[in-house]
Design a protein around this motif. Structure first.
Motif, PDB file in Angstrom:
ATOM      1  N   MET A   1     -44.981  91.456   0.143  1.00 17.67           N
ATOM      2  CA  MET A   1     -44.143  90.995   1.240  1.00 17.67           C
ATOM      3  C   MET A   1     -44.519  89.570   1.591  1.00 17.67           C
ATOM      4  O   MET A   1     -45.666  89.170   1.431  1.00 17.67           O
ATOM      5  N   SER A   2     -43.530  88.857   2.039  1.00 13.73           N
ATOM      6  CA  SER A   2     -43.772  87.477   2.426  1.00 13.73           C
ATOM      7  C   SER A   2     -42.840  87.095   3.558  1.00 13.73           C
ATOM      8  O   SER A   2     -41.716  87.577   3.636  1.00 13.73           O
ATOM      9  N   GLY A   3     -43.317  86.211   4.398  1.00 17.29           N
ATOM     10  CA  GLY A   3     -42.499  85.673   5.472  1.00 17.29           C
ATOM     11  C   GLY A   3     -41.807  84.402   5.043  1.00 17.29           C
ATOM     12  O   GLY A   3     -41.012  83.846   5.778  1.00 17.29           O
ATOM     13  N   SER A   4     -42.096  83.942   3.840  1.00 19.20           N
ATOM     14  CA  SER A   4     -41.540  82.692   3.333  1.00 19.20           C
ATOM     15  C   SER A   4     -40.238  82.941   2.590  1.00 19.20           C
ATOM     16  O   SER A   4     -40.048  83.978   1.963  1.00 19.20           O
ATOM     17  N   THR A   5     -39.332  81.969   2.646  1.00 16.43           N
ATOM     18  CA  THR A   5     -38.094  82.057   1.862  1.00 16.43           C
ATOM     19  C   THR A   5     -38.244  81.378   0.512  1.00 16.43           C
ATOM     20  O   THR A   5     -37.329  81.402  -0.300  1.00 16.43           O
ATOM     21  N   ASP A   6     -39.400  80.773   0.265  1.00 18.03           N
ATOM     22  CA  ASP A   6     -39.680  80.126  -1.011  1.00 18.03           C
ATOM     23  C   ASP A   6     -39.809  81.198  -2.098  1.00 18.03           C
ATOM     24  O   ASP A   6     -40.599  82.136  -1.953  1.00 18.03           O
ATOM     25  N   PRO A   7     -39.047  81.100  -3.218  1.00 21.53           N
ATOM     26  CA  PRO A   7     -39.124  82.124  -4.261  1.00 21.53           C
ATOM     27  C   PRO A   7     -40.410  82.072  -5.090  1.00 21.53           C
ATOM     28  O   PRO A   7     -40.717  83.018  -5.804  1.00 21.53           O
ATOM     29  N   ALA A   8     -41.189  80.999  -4.991  1.00 21.18           N
ATOM     30  CA  ALA A   8     -42.389  80.857  -5.829  1.00 21.18           C
ATOM     31  C   ALA A   8     -43.398  81.993  -5.627  1.00 21.18           C
ATOM     32  O   ALA A   8     -43.876  82.555  -6.616  1.00 21.18           O
ATOM     33  N   PRO A   9     -43.744  82.373  -4.387  1.00 19.99           N
ATOM     34  CA  PRO A   9     -44.705  83.487  -4.242  1.00 19.99           C
ATOM     35  C   PRO A   9     -44.168  84.801  -4.808  1.00 19.99           C
ATOM     36  O   PRO A   9     -44.920  85.594  -5.373  1.00 19.99           O
ATOM     37  N   ALA A  10     -42.866  85.022  -4.681  1.00 25.02           N
ATOM     38  CA  ALA A  10     -42.275  86.252  -5.218  1.00 25.02           C
ATOM     39  C   ALA A  10     -42.367  86.259  -6.733  1.00 25.02           C
ATOM     40  O   ALA A  10     -42.747  87.265  -7.339  1.00 25.02           O
ATOM     41  N   LEU A  11     -42.044  85.145  -7.347  1.00 29.60           N
ATOM     42  CA  LEU A  11     -42.110  85.045  -8.804  1.00 29.60           C
ATOM     43  C   LEU A  11     -43.540  85.252  -9.284  1.00 29.60           C
ATOM     44  O   LEU A  11     -43.789  85.973 -10.252  1.00 29.60           O
ATOM     45  N   GLU A  12     -44.487  84.654  -8.577  1.00 25.92           N
ATOM     46  CA  GLU A  12     -45.898  84.819  -8.933  1.00 25.92           C
ATOM     47  C   GLU A  12     -46.330  86.283  -8.808  1.00 25.92           C
ATOM     48  O   GLU A  12     -47.016  86.820  -9.677  1.00 25.92           O
ATOM     49  N   ALA A  13     -45.897  86.942  -7.748  1.00 22.94           N
ATOM     50  CA  ALA A  13     -46.232  88.358  -7.551  1.00 22.94           C
ATOM     51  C   ALA A  13     -45.625  89.222  -8.652  1.00 22.94           C
ATOM     52  O   ALA A  13     -46.280  90.121  -9.188  1.00 22.94           O
ATOM     53  N   LEU A  14     -44.385  88.940  -9.028  1.00 22.03           N
ATOM     54  CA  LEU A  14     -43.723  89.719 -10.080  1.00 22.03           C
ATOM     55  C   LEU A  14     -44.397  89.512 -11.429  1.00 22.03           C
ATOM     56  O   LEU A  14     -44.579  90.457 -12.196  1.00 22.03           O
ATOM     57  N   ARG A  15     -44.791  88.272 -11.714  1.00 23.72           N
ATOM     58  CA  ARG A  15     -45.498  88.004 -12.972  1.00 23.72           C
ATOM     59  C   ARG A  15     -46.857  88.695 -13.000  1.00 23.72           C
ATOM     60  O   ARG A  15     -47.358  89.032 -14.062  1.00 23.72           O
ATOM     61  N   ALA A  16     -47.442  88.905 -11.824  1.00 23.64           N
ATOM     62  CA  ALA A  16     -48.744  89.564 -11.738  1.00 23.64           C
ATOM     63  C   ALA A  16     -48.613  91.080 -11.788  1.00 23.64           C
ATOM     64  O   ALA A  16     -49.614  91.781 -11.797  1.00 23.64           O
ATOM     65  N   GLY A  17     -47.373  91.589 -11.837  1.00 26.88           N
ATOM     66  CA  GLY A  17     -47.184  93.025 -11.988  1.00 26.88           C
ATOM     67  C   GLY A  17     -46.595  93.741 -10.791  1.00 26.88           C
ATOM     68  O   GLY A  17     -46.501  94.964 -10.791  1.00 26.88           O
ATOM     69  N   ALA A  18     -46.190  93.015  -9.754  1.00 28.70           N
ATOM     70  CA  ALA A  18     -45.570  93.660  -8.590  1.00 28.70           C
ATOM     71  C   ALA A  18     -44.292  94.379  -9.014  1.00 28.70           C
ATOM     72  O   ALA A  18     -43.574  93.916  -9.892  1.00 28.70           O
ATOM     73  N   GLU A  19     -44.018  95.504  -8.403  1.00 30.27           N
ATOM     74  CA  GLU A  19     -42.816  96.285  -8.716  1.00 30.27           C
ATOM     75  C   GLU A  19     -41.634  95.895  -7.837  1.00 30.27           C
ATOM     76  O   GLU A  19     -40.526  96.325  -8.063  1.00 30.27           O
ATOM     77  N   GLY A  20     -41.897  95.104  -6.828  1.00 29.32           N
ATOM     78  CA  GLY A  20     -40.828  94.685  -5.931  1.00 29.32           C
ATOM     79  C   GLY A  20     -41.336  93.607  -5.011  1.00 29.32           C
ATOM     80  O   GLY A  20     -42.537  93.309  -4.979  1.00 29.32           O
ATOM     81  N   PHE A  21     -40.413  93.038  -4.270  1.00 24.73           N
ATOM     82  CA  PHE A  21     -40.782  91.994  -3.327  1.00 24.73           C
ATOM     83  C   PHE A  21     -39.821  92.089  -2.160  1.00 24.73           C
ATOM     84  O   PHE A  21     -38.614  92.022  -2.342  1.00 24.73           O
ATOM     85  N   LEU A  22     -40.370  92.285  -0.980  1.00 25.26           N
ATOM     86  CA  LEU A  22     -39.542  92.456   0.210  1.00 25.26           C
ATOM     87  C   LEU A  22     -39.937  91.438   1.267  1.00 25.26           C
ATOM     88  O   LEU A  22     -41.118  91.159   1.447  1.00 25.26           O
ATOM     89  N   PRO A  23     -38.951  90.902   1.994  1.00 19.85           N
ATOM     90  CA  PRO A  23     -39.286  89.945   3.045  1.00 19.85           C
ATOM     91  C   PRO A  23     -39.869  90.651   4.265  1.00 19.85           C
ATOM     92  O   PRO A  23     -39.472  91.761   4.617  1.00 19.85           O
ATOM     93  N   LYS A  24     -40.817  89.990   4.916  1.00 23.65           N
ATOM     94  CA  LYS A  24     -41.417  90.542   6.135  1.00 23.65           C
ATOM     95  C   LYS A  24     -40.410  90.625   7.257  1.00 23.65           C
ATOM     96  O   LYS A  24     -40.604  91.376   8.211  1.00 23.65           O
ATOM     97  N   THR A  25     -39.340  89.876   7.143  1.00 23.13           N
ATOM     98  CA  THR A  25     -38.325  89.883   8.194  1.00 23.13           C
ATOM     99  C   THR A  25     -37.462  91.139   8.157  1.00 23.13           C
ATOM    100  O   THR A  25     -36.625  91.338   9.024  1.00 23.13           O
ATOM    101  N   SER A  26     -37.661  92.002   7.165  1.00 22.40           N
ATOM    102  CA  SER A  26     -36.880  93.238   7.065  1.00 22.40           C
ATOM    103  C   SER A  26     -37.189  94.147   8.247  1.00 22.40           C
ATOM    104  O   SER A  26     -38.319  94.234   8.710  1.00 22.40           O
ATOM    105  N   GLU A  27     -36.153  94.828   8.701  1.00 22.73           N
ATOM    106  CA  GLU A  27     -36.327  95.827   9.753  1.00 22.73           C
ATOM    107  C   GLU A  27     -36.976  97.064   9.144  1.00 22.73           C
ATOM    108  O   GLU A  27     -36.757  97.363   7.964  1.00 22.73           O
ATOM    109  N   PRO A  28     -37.798  97.774   9.902  1.00 30.53           N
ATOM    110  CA  PRO A  28     -38.494  98.955   9.344  1.00 30.53           C
ATOM    111  C   PRO A  28     -37.557  99.944   8.663  1.00 30.53           C
ATOM    112  O   PRO A  28     -37.873 100.473   7.601  1.00 30.53           O
ATOM    113  N   GLU A  29     -36.381 100.193   9.250  1.00 31.98           N
ATOM    114  CA  GLU A  29     -35.458 101.167   8.652  1.00 31.98           C
ATOM    115  C   GLU A  29     -34.855 100.651   7.344  1.00 31.98           C
ATOM    116  O   GLU A  29     -34.380 101.428   6.525  1.00 31.98           O
ATOM    117  N   GLU A  30     -34.920  99.325   7.121  1.00 37.04           N
ATOM    118  CA  GLU A  30     -34.420  98.752   5.871  1.00 37.04           C
ATOM    119  C   GLU A  30     -35.433  98.880   4.733  1.00 37.04           C
ATOM    120  O   GLU A  30     -35.087  98.693   3.575  1.00 37.04           O
TER     121      GLU A  30
END
Length: 126
Positions: A1-30
């Protein structure tokens, strides 16, 4: 999860093996549906991040010498190791060594990816 809108941390996380990437701004029910999808084996990304990651990009130019260019063209043409060895007047072992070095230089893991780089960079039309 990230609070940033920059795609670089998400891409880095995915390359490191993350199965998904969700923004911290998401509502809990989302968060529940994407987390369940991840448990089912799906990769999950917000739509805007997915669009940013899929936006066509031109690969950074790689400085290849004439022999590397010949090898890359032969690979892109689908020529096998023996044919390339005959064309370059070297042994099959030398072609394998040269190919491994070329793949490292292009930062790809196989001949198909190298052929794709050749096509994307316009090397095949030169």
């Amino acid at each position: 999860m990230s609070g940033s809108t920059d795609p670089a941390p998400a891409l880095e996380a995915l390359r490191a093996g993350a199965e998904g990437f969700l923004p911290k701004t998401s509502e809990p029910e989302e968060l529940l549906p994407p987390l369940l999808a991840i448990l089912d084996g799906w990769a999950v990304l917000p739509a805007d991040l997915l669009r940013a990651l899929l936006r066509p990009t031109r690969p950074a130019p790689v400085d290849l010498d004439s022999e590397e260019c010949r090898l890359l063209r032969a690979i892109a043409a689908g020529r096998n190791t023996l044919d390339v060895a005959e064309e370059l007047h070297v042994s099959e072992r030398t072609v394998k060594r040269m190919t491994a070095a070329l793949l490292r230089k292009l930062r790809v893991s196989n001949r198909a990816e190298a052929a794709a780089v050749a096509g994307q960079t316009g090397l095949l039309t030169e």
